[in-house]
Design a protein around this motif. Sequence first.
Motif, PDB file in Angstrom:
ATOM      1  N   ILE A   1      14.183  19.959   9.548  1.00  0.00           N
ATOM      2  CA  ILE A   1      13.861  19.745   8.135  1.00  0.00           C
ATOM      3  C   ILE A   1      12.819  20.746   7.667  1.00  0.00           C
ATOM      4  O   ILE A   1      12.933  21.332   6.575  1.00  0.00           O
ATOM      5  CB  ILE A   1      13.372  18.307   7.905  1.00  0.00           C
ATOM      6  N   ARG A   2      11.809  20.973   8.477  1.00  0.00           N
ATOM      7  CA  ARG A   2      10.750  21.919   8.094  1.00  0.00           C
ATOM      8  C   ARG A   2      11.303  23.335   7.942  1.00  0.00           C
ATOM      9  O   ARG A   2      10.874  24.092   7.066  1.00  0.00           O
ATOM     10  CB  ARG A   2       9.638  21.890   9.143  1.00  0.00           C
ATOM     11  N   ARG A   3      12.259  23.693   8.788  1.00  0.00           N
ATOM     12  CA  ARG A   3      12.848  25.031   8.687  1.00  0.00           C
ATOM     13  C   ARG A   3      13.644  25.176   7.393  1.00  0.00           C
ATOM     14  O   ARG A   3      13.596  26.224   6.736  1.00  0.00           O
ATOM     15  CB  ARG A   3      13.745  25.290   9.893  1.00  0.00           C
ATOM     16  N   ALA A   4      14.382  24.137   7.022  1.00  0.00           N
ATOM     17  CA  ALA A   4      15.137  24.178   5.768  1.00  0.00           C
ATOM     18  C   ALA A   4      14.193  24.261   4.569  1.00  0.00           C
ATOM     19  O   ALA A   4      14.423  25.039   3.627  1.00  0.00           O
ATOM     20  CB  ALA A   4      16.028  22.948   5.652  1.00  0.00           C
ATOM     21  N   LEU A   5      13.112  23.490   4.598  1.00  0.00           N
ATOM     22  CA  LEU A   5      12.138  23.522   3.505  1.00  0.00           C
ATOM     23  C   LEU A   5      11.439  24.869   3.439  1.00  0.00           C
ATOM     24  O   LEU A   5      11.138  25.378   2.348  1.00  0.00           O
ATOM     25  CB  LEU A   5      11.121  22.398   3.683  1.00  0.00           C
ATOM     26  N   ALA A   6      11.167  25.455   4.616  1.00  0.00           N
ATOM     27  CA  ALA A   6      10.521  26.770   4.638  1.00  0.00           C
ATOM     28  C   ALA A   6      11.414  27.820   3.996  1.00  0.00           C
ATOM     29  O   ALA A   6      10.934  28.719   3.293  1.00  0.00           O
ATOM     30  CB  ALA A   6      10.185  27.158   6.077  1.00  0.00           C
ATOM     31  N   GLN A   7      12.744  27.710   4.220  1.00  0.00           N
ATOM     32  CA  GLN A   7      13.671  28.648   3.594  1.00  0.00           C
ATOM     33  C   GLN A   7      13.698  28.471   2.084  1.00  0.00           C
ATOM     34  O   GLN A   7      13.723  29.446   1.324  1.00  0.00           O
ATOM     35  CB  GLN A   7      15.070  28.448   4.170  1.00  0.00           C
ATOM     36  N   LEU A   8      13.666  27.206   1.633  1.00  0.00           N
ATOM     37  CA  LEU A   8      13.603  26.949   0.188  1.00  0.00           C
ATOM     38  C   LEU A   8      12.332  27.521  -0.414  1.00  0.00           C
ATOM     39  O   LEU A   8      12.347  28.101  -1.503  1.00  0.00           O
ATOM     40  CB  LEU A   8      13.672  25.444  -0.074  1.00  0.00           C
ATOM     41  N   GLU A   9      11.240  27.373   0.304  1.00  0.00           N
ATOM     42  CA  GLU A   9       9.961  27.898  -0.200  1.00  0.00           C
ATOM     43  C   GLU A   9       9.975  29.421  -0.211  1.00  0.00           C
ATOM     44  O   GLU A   9       9.490  30.057  -1.160  1.00  0.00           O
ATOM     45  CB  GLU A   9       8.815  27.385   0.663  1.00  0.00           C
TER      46      GLU A   9
ATOM     47  N   GLY B   1       0.792  -1.223   0.000  1.00  0.00           N
ATOM     48  CA  GLY B   1       0.000   0.000   0.000  1.00  0.00           C
ATOM     49  C   GLY B   1       0.820   1.267   0.000  1.00  0.00           C
ATOM     50  O   GLY B   1       0.274   2.354   0.054  1.00  0.00           O
ATOM     51  N   ILE B   2       2.160   1.164  -0.019  1.00  0.00           N
ATOM     52  CA  ILE B   2       3.022   2.353  -0.010  1.00  0.00           C
ATOM     53  C   ILE B   2       3.891   2.339  -1.251  1.00  0.00           C
ATOM     54  O   ILE B   2       4.632   1.395  -1.481  1.00  0.00           O
ATOM     55  CB  ILE B   2       3.906   2.384   1.249  1.00  0.00           C
ATOM     56  N   GLU B   3       3.800   3.394  -2.046  1.00  0.00           N
ATOM     57  CA  GLU B   3       4.620   3.498  -3.257  1.00  0.00           C
ATOM     58  C   GLU B   3       5.821   4.390  -2.964  1.00  0.00           C
ATOM     59  O   GLU B   3       5.673   5.512  -2.490  1.00  0.00           O
ATOM     60  CB  GLU B   3       3.804   4.110  -4.399  1.00  0.00           C
ATOM     61  N   ILE B   4       6.987   3.877  -3.223  1.00  0.00           N
ATOM     62  CA  ILE B   4       8.206   4.655  -3.007  1.00  0.00           C
ATOM     63  C   ILE B   4       8.516   5.424  -4.282  1.00  0.00           C
ATOM     64  O   ILE B   4       8.715   4.829  -5.340  1.00  0.00           O
ATOM     65  CB  ILE B   4       9.382   3.732  -2.646  1.00  0.00           C
ATOM     66  N   SER B   5       8.545   6.769  -4.171  1.00  0.00           N
ATOM     67  CA  SER B   5       8.778   7.591  -5.362  1.00  0.00           C
ATOM     68  C   SER B   5      10.216   7.483  -5.811  1.00  0.00           C
ATOM     69  O   SER B   5      11.099   7.077  -5.062  1.00  0.00           O
ATOM     70  CB  SER B   5       8.453   9.063  -5.040  1.00  0.00           C
ATOM     71  N   GLY B   6      10.448   7.883  -7.059  1.00  0.00           N
ATOM     72  CA  GLY B   6      11.808   7.862  -7.592  1.00  0.00           C
ATOM     73  C   GLY B   6      12.731   8.758  -6.791  1.00  0.00           C
ATOM     74  O   GLY B   6      13.897   8.458  -6.582  1.00  0.00           O
TER      75      GLY B   6
ATOM     76  N   GLY C   1       9.040  20.782 -11.222  1.00  0.00           N
ATOM     77  CA  GLY C   1       7.747  20.108 -11.214  1.00  0.00           C
ATOM     78  C   GLY C   1       7.747  18.766 -10.515  1.00  0.00           C
ATOM     79  O   GLY C   1       6.693  18.184 -10.289  1.00  0.00           O
ATOM     80  N   HIS C   2       8.936  18.244 -10.155  1.00  0.00           N
ATOM     81  CA  HIS C   2       9.017  16.961  -9.468  1.00  0.00           C
ATOM     82  C   HIS C   2       8.915  17.157  -7.965  1.00  0.00           C
ATOM     83  O   HIS C   2       9.273  18.200  -7.422  1.00  0.00           O
ATOM     84  CB  HIS C   2      10.316  16.248  -9.818  1.00  0.00           C
ATOM     85  N   LYS C   3       8.448  16.102  -7.287  1.00  0.00           N
ATOM     86  CA  LYS C   3       8.243  16.162  -5.857  1.00  0.00           C
ATOM     87  C   LYS C   3       9.535  15.873  -5.109  1.00  0.00           C
ATOM     88  O   LYS C   3      10.310  14.997  -5.488  1.00  0.00           O
ATOM     89  CB  LYS C   3       7.171  15.152  -5.444  1.00  0.00           C
ATOM     90  N   LEU C   4       9.761  16.638  -4.021  1.00  0.00           N
ATOM     91  CA  LEU C   4      10.867  16.352  -3.133  1.00  0.00           C
ATOM     92  C   LEU C   4      10.531  15.146  -2.259  1.00  0.00           C
ATOM     93  O   LEU C   4       9.362  14.800  -2.086  1.00  0.00           O
ATOM     94  CB  LEU C   4      11.154  17.557  -2.238  1.00  0.00           C
ATOM     95  N   PRO C   5      11.526  14.500  -1.676  1.00  0.00           N
ATOM     96  CA  PRO C   5      11.249  13.424  -0.732  1.00  0.00           C
ATOM     97  C   PRO C   5      10.401  13.926   0.434  1.00  0.00           C
ATOM     98  O   PRO C   5      10.417  15.115   0.764  1.00  0.00           O
ATOM     99  CB  PRO C   5      12.644  12.994  -0.264  1.00  0.00           C
ATOM    100  N   SER C   6       9.692  13.018   1.076  1.00  0.00           N
ATOM    101  CA  SER C   6       8.839  13.388   2.201  1.00  0.00           C
ATOM    102  C   SER C   6       9.677  13.876   3.378  1.00  0.00           C
ATOM    103  O   SER C   6      10.888  13.629   3.449  1.00  0.00           O
ATOM    104  CB  SER C   6       8.001  12.196   2.634  1.00  0.00           C
ATOM    105  N   GLU C   7       9.025  14.568   4.308  1.00  0.00           N
ATOM    106  CA  GLU C   7       9.726  15.035   5.496  1.00  0.00           C
ATOM    107  C   GLU C   7      10.365  13.874   6.245  1.00  0.00           C
ATOM    108  O   GLU C   7      11.490  13.967   6.736  1.00  0.00           O
ATOM    109  CB  GLU C   7       8.766  15.797   6.415  1.00  0.00           C
ATOM    110  N   GLY C   8       9.631  12.767   6.365  1.00  0.00           N
ATOM    111  CA  GLY C   8      10.160  11.603   7.069  1.00  0.00           C
ATOM    112  C   GLY C   8      11.419  11.060   6.416  1.00  0.00           C
ATOM    113  O   GLY C   8      12.375  10.685   7.111  1.00  0.00           O
ATOM    114  N   MET C   9      11.411  11.016   5.088  1.00  0.00           N
ATOM    115  CA  MET C   9      12.591  10.543   4.381  1.00  0.00           C
ATOM    116  C   MET C   9      13.776  11.496   4.581  1.00  0.00           C
ATOM    117  O   MET C   9      14.909  11.067   4.788  1.00  0.00           O
ATOM    118  CB  MET C   9      12.281  10.406   2.888  1.00  0.00           C
TER     119      MET C   9
END
Length: 461
Positions: free
Chosen positions: A99-107, A35-40, A79-87
């Motif tokens: 991780i959220r702080r780093a992603l917030a800076q990227l955003e 039930g879990i698909e691992i993205s590229g 347009g591609h998705k980044l890995p999940s926060e957990g990953m």
Amino acid sequence: MIGILEAVKFHDRKRLKINNLYRKNSRSEGYSEPGIEISGEEAGMSNEIDLDDAGDGPKYKRIYQKLREMLSSGTYAEGHKLPSEGMLVEKFGASRPTIRRALAQLESDGFVEKKMGSGTVVSQRTNRKSLVFGLLIPELGMTEIFEPICHGISQARIGTHHELLWGPNFVPGGSKEDQAESLCRYYIDREVSGVFFAPMELFEGRDEVNLQIVRAFDEAQIPVVLLDRDIMVFPHRSKYDVIGIDNRRAGYVLTEHLLLTGSRRIAFLARPFSAHTVDIRLVGYREALAVHQGDDAQSLIKWTDPTDLVAMRDFLVRAKPDAIVCANDYTAAQLMITLNEFGIQVPAQIRVAGMDDVKYAELLQTPLTTIHQPCQEIGSAALLAMLDRIARPTAPSRDVRVDFKLMIRKSTEPDRQNRPEARQTPVAERVDLYSSRDSSQATGNDAPSLHEFCPIRTDAL
């Protein structure tokens, strides 16, 4: 009650450890959980990421910088998705808030965006925030090459949005070093993306001021790219990228040209406390003399203001040069005025050459032979270096050398065209020691006598 809570926590930790181990083994064998698909993207991050080469500072900044590098290298396409926060937590060995702080800076910087149902996605370049670069060029408006270099930076089309910040003049009538230090503080307060810096010259203590400026930017974690010159004396090297021409080869090419035109006593003239590029040009000058003249080579070097008539008169009668390589076009233009004061003709009696190929070089009464600096291309190369430095802050420092061109004009015409008669009389005898406008300073013991006219070496100048 406490014993029950501890048992629950132990059970949760054990289950998390088992699940992580299962996921790791599943990926290595090409399977995924039911039930879990691992993205590229996630599959491509199976190895833990090392942050040792991501610079200093808080961990979220190093993670941010590493993700920026991965975006720049195309690891994650638009347009591609980044890995999940957990990953990301697992691979960077960081907490979820980090991780959220780093992603917030990227955003915030426009590199990624959050989409409902898709997670964090790499944004299109047109949506990214413009980079703002500061220009710290104390010689702007005085040294002609820097204006077209700045234009090259501004007009470069490199697929990124950027703006140039021309800082205000906070110290009306202040010295160059005061202006530079004021601009340095201004850019730090503005938190610019990077600074293009042309180190200062022509005053005692310039090296200390230049070092203070780059250290301040280092402490603020603002990348610096040096224009035209390094802050260290050759052969030493700073840790910053330097963009310009190959000054050593330029000095060689210009000196060799004068040798091929028939000159034999070639001098090198520069103002005291000149930029360190002059030291490198001087190396090329010496090498050309050594290659073409061997043991007979004499380095006739003078560090002085070319408008100082007393110093220049003394140098000319003692060194007896038949050609002079000037550190730059401005020095050459001033020298030609001084030679005219002495009644010395260019090129009939002394050939003169400069470097930079400023606009007025071909408009002088005797058009000047010089080295053409491709300023627009230097500006474009500087922007490329800055963008790469932002993406890879710990990469080795580089010298980016843009090719130059020798511009041959009338000031260095060869012997066969115009010098047979001029060479019949030594230059020293043609300098009228008492006819210039400051002749009152060249009387008595100050005026060198004819019996002092003799070849001299550098250590005697």
